[in-house]
Design an enzyme around this catalytic site. Structure first.
Site: not given
Length: 641
Positions: A181, A212-214
């Site tokens: 996400v 967690i997409k960064i």
């Protein structure tokens, strides 16, 4: 004798465990599989004959493959995806997510081992489906603003998908079975905002197998290190160049080293290296050059750069530094091939999958690429079979005038902007959905672009050098006894969430004043002066397009401006630590006084940079709300009063 079995929603645990049983105990059967689409319901299929057409142009929805049946008669849907993982060590993931998430079950049975999502995926899923309506209605009716409702829709999908992939996560000891996400694309140039967003999403999703997409933008490279150091697993996205990829690896290694953890086995990461978009841009440049040599290089840039990225991966995850981390349980940051769908119909539909097969990698595929590879993909290690050829193509493109640095930065800018547009478009869609469902969403009045807030000056410390402990204690005691209570709601201006009828008398008594400040109550104590450190309590909300509360600092502790255990804001007058309007409003206030300020743009936060000057929102949702308004002040107001 051939038989036909349906591609249904099997028992997940049984299907997954069966895929690892010895092949010798199985018999060959045939099945008809229908790739899952939104609203698909599998049905039992029976037929007396099958006609197979193999032209390697996959257009229909029917896939005919072979299946293994174990000794107990249960079906294991063997596909090339199983071979991809079991023979070559590459994990096939699905680049899509929508409701119902149970549509993922047949894909899991067919070998999919993880899911990626992004703002564009959710924009399509939510805007084109009614499956979100019930939850959305409940959220809005409970007082959620549009963006807060969006994140709750997303979090539910991610949590549900994580549950489906949890058996794979457990079987691989945290090596696979992840669901990704992404933080808000509006934070792509905000280091601290990205860190806080990642922490927030990690906390609210609360699943061990969430990534967690960064984005791999320059401002977010330090964010990646910090988030990893906090023990949060990360999918680094939007990588388009070798230089940026190396910076991403270093951020991962730095984060592991800075974590202080004795066991690093549960902190994992993937680096999403985008492929097809590279060819899209480079091909256009080659066509402008127009020479036979240039045209001959079309469709080769992306795979060549990807092969060199894998070589860099092998180099960076070896040697003394990496071995020291391995002793603490560290796992390699796997390369993930993203943007694997073919944009040019003249190219093979498996161009960005088949040549990039190698161990310890992930290939995330949207429907088109996934169906094509299941239908006629070939499984063999290809990523490093001809690195010298990849080097030659990379160098030849440079000699043609292709600047790889420009390619990377241009595609990064385009990717961030595309996700921002999808995100904003989705918020518009949700607003329209709210309207169509006849839901009332608090959007504030039409004074677009302004901010409104309330502040209560609680105390001042005076010059630090002359403030004794005894004086501080006396002021603290005086504060608890005499501090005024104030939360105001003005009709048409203040959201209902801030209203308390007990404050109506003060609200009716407020006097008009010149400028942007209303003096609502005086404390009767000495006025503030430059150089003093003051402590204030404040609430704030935006006015106009998607008007929303961005600060209700102490609401969860019983109400604003009340009690002695609250989190207050402190700054020195005259130090330019806060926006001009806040400085001017506090200057001249008496201790215990209460003021309302309406902040014009010229005295407010710098455009797009709410975190440059105080006071800043203390919650992630508040930061998102304020950031949205500052970045979209030109939007046409759709609200009515």
């Amino acid at each position: 004798m051939a038989s036909i079995s349906k591609l249904s929603n099997p028992n997940l645990a049984a299907s997954l465990s069966s895929s690892f049983k010895p092949r010798s105990s199985s018999s060959l059967k045939c099945f008809v599989g229908f790739p899952v689409m939104a609203g698909f319901n599998s049905k039992l299929v029976s037929s007396s004959s099958l006609s197979l057409i193999n032209n390697h142009t996959f257009k229909g929805s029917l896939v005919v493959r072979c299946s293994l049946v174990d000794g107990n008669g249960s079906s294991v849907n063997r596909t090339t995806l199983h071979d991809l993982y079991e023979k070559e060590g590459q994990s096939p993931w699905y680049d899509n997510l929508c409701r119902p998430v149970t549509d993922l079950l047949p894909l899991i049975a067919n070998g999919v081992r993880g899911v990626t999502s992004n703002p564009a995926i959710f924009q399509k899923a939510i805007s084109s489906s009614n499956a979100y309506n019930d939850q959305f209605r409940e959220l809005v009716q409970s007082g959620k603003d549009i963006e807060s409702a969006y994140w709750e829709l997303v979090v539910k999908d991610i949590q549900d998908a994580c549950k489906l992939f949890e058996p794979i996560y457990d079987q691989t000891d945290g090596g696979d079975g992840y669901v990704s996400v992404e933080v808000s694309p509006r934070l792509a140039d905000d280091t601290e905002g990205t860190i806080e967003a990642a922490k927030y999403l990690h906390k609210v999703v609360d699943r061990p197998n969430v990534y967690i997409k960064i984005p791999a933008t320059a401002p977010c490279i330090p964010s990646i290190k910090e988030v990893i150091a906090n023990g949060i697993s990360v999918n680094v996205t939007l990588i388009f160049s070798l230089a940026r990829y190396e910076a991403v690896i270093d951020a991962y290694l730095d984060g592991l080293e800075a974590s202080g953890l004795s066991d690093l086995s549960r902190v994992t990461s993937v680096a999403s290296f985008f492929v097809s978009r590279v060819d899209t841009l480079v091909d256009k440049m080659l066509e402008k050059i127009g020479t036979p040599e240039a045209l001959d290089l079309r469709g080769k840039a992306a795979v060549a750069q990807a092969a060199l990225a894998y070589r860099l991966y092998q180099k960076k995850f070896s040697g003394p530094r990496w071995e020291a981390l391995v002793k603490k349980g560290a796992k390699k940051q796997r390369l993930l091939w993203a943007s694997t769908s073919v944009k040019n119909p003249a190219y093979s539909d498996t161009l960005y999958v088949a040549p990039l097969i190698g161990p310890d990698t992930v290939s995330t595929m949207p429907d088109q690429a996934l169906q094509a590879f299941i239908d006629h993909g070939t499984v063999s290690r290809t990523i490093d079979t001809n690195v010298s050829e990849a080097e030659g193509i990379y160098s030849a493109l440079e000699k043609m005038g292709i600047d790889w640095g420009y390619i990377g930065s241009q595609l990064e800018d385009e990717g961030v902007e595309a996700f921002k547009k999808s995100f904003d478009s989705l918020l518009d869609t949700l607003q329209e959905k709210a309207n169509s469902l006849k839901l009332t969403v608090d959007s504030g009045p039409k004074a677009r672009g302004n901010l409104q807030g309330y502040l209560c000056f609680l105390r001042r410390y005076g010059p630090i050098a002359s403030l004794s402990v005894q004086q501080h204690q006396q002021q603290q005691s005086q504060l608890i006894e005499r501090r005024k209570v104030m939360v105001i709601a003005a009709v048409g201006l203040v959201p209902g969430a801030l209203w308390d009828s007990s404050y109506e008398e003060i609200g009716m008594a407020m006097a008009a004043s010149s400028g942007f400040t209303d003096r609502l109550a005086d404390g009767g104590w000495p006025y503030t002066e430059d150089g003093e450190i003051v402590v204030v309590d404040w609430d704030g909300y935006t006015i106009g397009y998607y008007g929303r509360i961005f600060e209700a600092r102490n609401k969860t502790k019983g109400g604003s401006f009340v009690g002695d255990d609250k989190d207050f804001f402190k700054f020195r007058l005259g130090s330019q630590e806060v926006i001009p309007a806040f400085e001017e409003a506090v200057s001249g206030m008496t201790m215990g006084g209460v003021r309302r300020i309406i902040v014009p743009p010229e005295l407010g936060y710098p455009e797009k940079y709410f975190n440059k000057s105080g006071p800043t929102p203390t919650t992630f949702s508040g930061q998102r709300a304020l950031d949205f308004v500052l970045r979209n002040q030109g939007l046409i107001d759709k609200t009515t009063v």
